[in-house]
Write an enzyme that holds these catalytic residues in place. Sequence first.
Site, short mmCIF file in Angstrom:
data_model
loop_
_atom_site.label_atom_id
_atom_site.label_comp_id
_atom_site.label_asym_id
_atom_site.label_seq_id
_atom_site.Cartn_x
_atom_site.Cartn_y
_atom_site.Cartn_z
CE LYS A 1 13.20 25.58 32.56
NZ LYS A 1 13.50 26.78 31.78
CG ASN A 2 10.84 29.04 33.24
OD1 ASN A 2 12.03 28.73 33.18
ND2 ASN A 2 9.96 28.70 32.32
CB CYS B 1 16.67 26.11 23.93
SG CYS B 1 15.49 27.11 24.78
NE ARG C 1 13.95 32.24 23.49
CZ ARG C 1 13.94 31.36 24.49
NH1 ARG C 1 14.74 30.33 24.45
NH2 ARG C 1 13.16 31.54 25.53
CG ASP D 1 7.22 26.73 28.45
OD1 ASP D 1 7.53 27.36 29.47
OD2 ASP D 1 7.65 27.02 27.32
NE ARG E 1 18.16 24.03 29.42
CZ ARG E 1 17.32 24.63 28.59
NH1 ARG E 1 17.12 24.16 27.38
NH2 ARG E 1 16.67 25.71 28.95
C1 EPZ Z 1 10.04 32.64 29.26
O1 EPZ Z 1 10.92 32.83 28.20
C2 EPZ Z 1 10.32 31.23 29.73
N1 EPZ Z 1 11.72 31.13 30.14
C3 EPZ Z 1 10.05 30.25 28.59
O2 EPZ Z 1 10.25 28.94 29.10
C4 EPZ Z 1 8.60 30.39 28.17
O3 EPZ Z 1 8.36 29.54 27.08
C5 EPZ Z 1 8.34 31.85 27.75
O4 EPZ Z 1 8.67 32.74 28.83
C6 EPZ Z 1 6.91 32.09 27.36
O5 EPZ Z 1 6.07 31.74 28.40
C7 EPZ Z 1 12.09 31.63 31.35
O6 EPZ Z 1 11.30 32.19 32.08
C8 EPZ Z 1 13.53 31.45 31.71
P1 EPZ Z 1 9.35 35.67 26.21
P2 EPZ Z 1 11.18 34.30 27.61
O7 EPZ Z 1 10.32 36.79 26.34
O8 EPZ Z 1 10.92 35.33 28.63
C9 EPZ Z 1 9.89 37.76 22.12
C10 EPZ Z 1 11.10 26.77 29.08
O9 EPZ Z 1 11.01 25.81 28.33
N2 EPZ Z 1 10.91 38.65 22.70
O10 EPZ Z 1 8.09 35.71 27.00
O11 EPZ Z 1 12.48 34.32 26.92
C11 EPZ Z 1 10.37 36.32 22.00
O12 EPZ Z 1 11.11 36.13 20.82
C12 EPZ Z 1 11.30 28.16 28.51
O13 EPZ Z 1 11.05 26.73 30.34
C13 EPZ Z 1 11.36 39.71 21.93
O14 EPZ Z 1 10.93 39.90 20.79
O15 EPZ Z 1 10.06 34.36 26.56
C14 EPZ Z 1 9.05 35.54 21.96
O16 EPZ Z 1 8.55 35.52 20.64
C15 EPZ Z 1 11.29 28.14 27.00
N3 EPZ Z 1 12.30 40.55 22.45
C16 EPZ Z 1 8.11 36.41 22.82
O17 EPZ Z 1 8.79 37.65 23.04
C17 EPZ Z 1 12.80 40.39 23.71
O18 EPZ Z 1 13.64 41.22 24.13
C18 EPZ Z 1 7.84 35.82 24.18
O19 EPZ Z 1 9.05 35.44 24.68
C19 EPZ Z 1 12.33 39.29 24.48
C20 EPZ Z 1 11.38 38.43 23.95
#
Ligand code: EPZ
Length: 424
Positions: A22-23, A116, A123, A307, A400
Site C-alpha cells: 500500500k505504502n 487517521c 498529521r 506499523d 483500507r
Molecule cells: C508513513 O507515514 C506510512 N504511510 C505510515 O504507514 C508509517 O507508519 C510511517 O511512514 C512510518 O513508517 C505512508 O507511507 C502512506 P512519517 P508518514 O512522516 O510518512 C513526523 C500505515 O498504517 N512528521 O514517517 O506520514 C510524524 O508526525 C501508515 O500504513 C513531522 O513531524 O510518517 C511522525 O511523528 C500509518 N512533519 C514522524 O514524522 C512532517 O511534515 C514519522 O512520520 C511529516 C512527518
Amino acid sequence: MSKFIIEGPVKLSGEIDVKGAKNSALKIIPAAILSAKTIHITNLPNIEDIDKSLSLIADLGAEVKRDKSTVTIDPSGINKTELNPVFANKFRASIMFVGPLLARFGEVTFHQPGGCVIGASGRPIDLFIEGFGCLGAEIKYTEEEFYHLKAKKLTGCNYFFNVVSVTATEAMMMTAVLAQGTTTLQNCAMEPEIKSLADYLNKQGAKITGAGTPTIIIEGVDEINAGEFEIIPDRIETGSFAIMAAATRSDIIIKNCHPDHTRVLLNIFNKIGVPFTESKDTLHIKPTDKIKPYSIKTHEYPGFPTDLQSPYTILMTQAEGSSLIHETIYDRRLLYVDMLSQMGADIIMCDPHRIVINGPNQLYGKKLTSPDLRAGITMVISGLIAKGATEIDNIYQIDRGYEDIDGRLRALGADIKRIGTLNL
Ligand code: EPZ
C-alpha cells in the site's frame, strides 16, 4: 456499518499470498504526474486508499484504466492543479500529489490533508512545506486552510530533515527530479518503498543516488519517461501474517513476500522461539508451544516498524513472561490497548508511549471498534486467538489496507464472517 464476526480460538493452516505494498502504491500513483507519458502499474493492491488515490488523479484530468491489480495512468490530460478536498481530505497520502504537480505545472493548491487518528496534532506537514520552500516555491496559506504553492522553475537545494519522515523523503525526492540543478537530502528515511520508487524513476531518466541511505542526491532533469512499475510485496502484510501464524500456533506459508524486508521481526522470532524457514519470496512459519517475551522499541527502517507494533503486542500477550513495548514514532498509536485489556490481556500503560505486557493470558471474545488500520488487523488476530465470538466494527479501517482479508483468512480455516457489504 460493516463488521466482522470471528469465532476463536482457531488453528490456521495453508498458504496466503502477500499483496502489493500500500505504502509504495500510494506514492507511485502521484509520481505518474512527473511524466507526460502513460505509466503501467502492476501488483496493485485492491484496497480503499488506492481507490481514493486513483480517484484523485482522475479528478485532475488523468485517464485511469484499471483491471484488478493492474492500472494504466495517462497523465497527459491533466488540466487542473487544485486537489479536490472531497477526495484529498479522506486520506493522508493525498499530500504526495503536491510535489509532482508543483514540479510539472509550477503551481498547486490543496487543503491541509486529513488522515487517521495516529499522531497527536493530526498529521503534520511542516517538513513538506519547508522542503518545497527550500526548492524555491512561494507559499501562501489562506484563512480557509488552503495552501497555494507557486514556482516558475524549482531550483535544487540542500535540505536536512529534522525528523526522519517516509512521505516527506519521498515527496522531496520525486519533486527534485524536475528541479534545476542538484538537490541533497540528508537524514532521509530508508524504507524499501523509497528505493523501489527511486529505481523506477531512474529507469525513466531521473538521476537519483543514495535512495535507501540517509543521504539522497538528485540531479534535476528537464523531463522523464514512464514505463512499467511492479509494486513490491507489502512488508507490513508479511509481518502481520507471520505474527498471526505465531500467535495462533499455526503452520502457514506466506508467499510472494520479501522476507528480507521484515528481517528485524524474523530476528526476534529466533529469540522468542518461533520456528520458520525462508526462501527468496516465501516465509514458512511453523507452530510453537512456548513463546518467550522480548521487548521492542519502534524505530525507522530497518528498525522495528511502528506499523507492526500493535500486531506484535497481541503476540506478547501469549508470551510466557513480561515485555515492554515502546512506541517512539507516533502519539496515540496505543489507543487499541484498552480493548485488548477488555479481552483479558494483562497490559500496564506506563505512559502514552510505553506499555508492559504480562503473559500468557487467555483472551475472550468482545465487541471491538478499530481506531486505525494497523490496530484493525490486531483485533482480527485477537479474535482468532480469543475464546468465543469477537465482533469488530468500523472494518473500513481494515479494508483500507488489507485486500479481501476475510476471504484470505477463511481460506486458512478462520471462522470469520463479514456482515454488511464490502464498501470498495
Ligand atoms: C508513513 O507515514 C506510512 N504511510 C505510515 O504507514 C508509517 O507508519 C510511517 O511512514 C512510518 O513508517 C505512508 O507511507 C502512506 P512519517 P508518514 O512522516 O510518512 C513526523 C500505515 O498504517 N512528521 O514517517 O506520514 C510524524 O508526525 C501508515 O500504513 C513531522 O513531524 O510518517 C511522525 O511523528 C500509518 N512533519 C514522524 O514524522 C512532517 O511534515 C514519522 O512520520 C511529516 C512527518
